[in-house]
Design an enzyme around this catalytic site. Structure first.
Site, short mmCIF file in Angstrom:
data_model
loop_
_atom_site.label_atom_id
_atom_site.label_comp_id
_atom_site.label_asym_id
_atom_site.label_seq_id
_atom_site.Cartn_x
_atom_site.Cartn_y
_atom_site.Cartn_z
N LYS A 42 0.83 -1.21 0.00
CA LYS A 42 0.00 0.00 0.00
C LYS A 42 0.86 1.26 0.00
O LYS A 42 0.44 2.30 -0.53
CB LYS A 42 -0.98 -0.01 1.18
CG LYS A 42 -0.33 0.04 2.57
CD LYS A 42 -0.13 1.45 3.07
CE LYS A 42 0.63 1.47 4.38
NZ LYS A 42 0.87 2.86 4.86
N THR A 82 -3.95 5.62 3.41
CA THR A 82 -2.67 6.13 2.92
C THR A 82 -2.81 6.81 1.57
O THR A 82 -2.00 7.67 1.23
CB THR A 82 -1.63 4.99 2.84
OG1 THR A 82 -1.71 4.21 4.03
CG2 THR A 82 -0.24 5.54 2.70
#
Length: 324
Positions: free
Chosen positions: A189, A246
């Site tokens: 990620k 994120t």
């Protein structure tokens, strides 16, 4: 299985936040910092310049002596992924047999291509490697804002005990034995968040951002499945949950790095784990025939092999295909 004494190795923003978190859960906490000046500051002011406005809990004892962690029943290593081996090696002479060592970094070690628990197993063979990951910012955790994460250990009973030891009404660790799945979610990620930042920096719009996150998750899931991750882990907090956070907040250093690249600015030099992970992630994907075009484009931009506009064009001109 009661765990009452916890040590945190690494007194940056994340380590200090986790120390506060463990103290808030009622544990006795030792926080190790390699910088003597930082130890003095935390001891005298009960603050950390990396967490402005946050008071360090009185139950957290800062120390500059790594031997002081020897009494801990669990140790959290809160240093960047590429520094984990150095920290674990320093800890090795002082860690007791069978003590869980919890990696709190999100990445894959460059050169060795080892995941965080593999680095721990190699440097601390008598310990029990574990991993903590999920959608969390240090400042939120330090302030006691509601946060949920995933804690993984191959020993299910120990995983549950660790989650209980760190858990509080505002910090909710969900436990699992899917160690690899949790590690992959955290590592992948970060790379995809750089791509999301580039989309923001280039002002490509909300529709493009949504497409990027969705297709990025497809890449994360393909990589995870190839390395044995469980589907519920990939769609859980440490996978999809962390990706969503994120890829949408300037608090993320990876996202902010991408924004700078998208705007044509030189990044400010702050650590972004995804910058170190991109190349090794795409190398591992290539060797296992895993299609990850977004991650590959990020790696090419970071390595200087492609400009931002060329990388975007390479993604937009890919052949049309069925979704999957």
């Amino acid at each position: 299985m009661a765990i009452d004494r916890i040590a945190v190795v690494g007194a940056g923003a994340w380590g200090t936040a986790l120390a506060n978190c463990a103290a808030r859960a009622g544990r006795e906490v030792t926080l190790w910092a390699r910088d003597a000046a930082a130890v003095a500051t935390m001891t005298t002011t009960h603050g950390n310049p990396r967490l402005p406005g946050v008071q360090i809990d009185a139950r957290v004892a800062a120390t500059g002596a790594i031997a002081d962690v020897a009494h801990a029943q669990a140790v959290l290593i809160a240093v960047p992924a590429q520094e984990l081996r150095v920290a674990a090696t320093a800890l090795a002479p002082h860690a007791r047999k069978g003590v869980p060592i919890i990696a709190c970094a999100k990445g894959i070690e460059r050169g060795t291509r080892k995941f965080m628990t593999e680095v721990i197993a190699e440097t601390l063979p008598r310990a029990v490697p574990s991993i903590l990951s999920g959608p969390s910012f240090a400042l939120d955790v330090a302030r006691g804002l509601p946060t949920a994460v995933t804690l993984a250990c191959t020993d299910e009973e120990l995983a549950a005990a660790l989650a209980h030891a760190l858990g509080s009404p505002t910090f909710r660790p969900y436990h699992t034995t899917d160690v690899r799945g949790v590690e992959i979610g955290g590592a992948a990620k970060n790379v995809l968040a750089i791509a999301a930042g580039i989309v923001r920096g280039r002002r490509l719009g909300a529709s493009a951002a949504a497409a990027l996150v969705t297709r990025g998750f497809a890449e994360l899931a393909r990589f995870g499945r190839a390395f044995g991750a469980r589907s519920e882990t990939l769609t859980g907090l440490s996978g999809l949950g962390d990706l969503v956070l994120t890829c949408s907040s300037p608090q993320s250093r990876n996202f902010s790095l991408g924004v700078a690249l998208g705007e044509g600015r030189t990044p400010d030099g702050k650590l972004a784990e995804g910058a170190f992970t991109a190349a090794v992630l795409t190398e591992m994907a290539g060797e296992n025939s895993i299609e990850m075009p977004i991650a590959a484009a990020v790696a090419a931009v970071l390595d200087g092999r492609l400009g931002v506009d060329a990388a975007i064009e390479s993604l937009l001109t890919r052949p049309f295909k069925a979704e999957g």
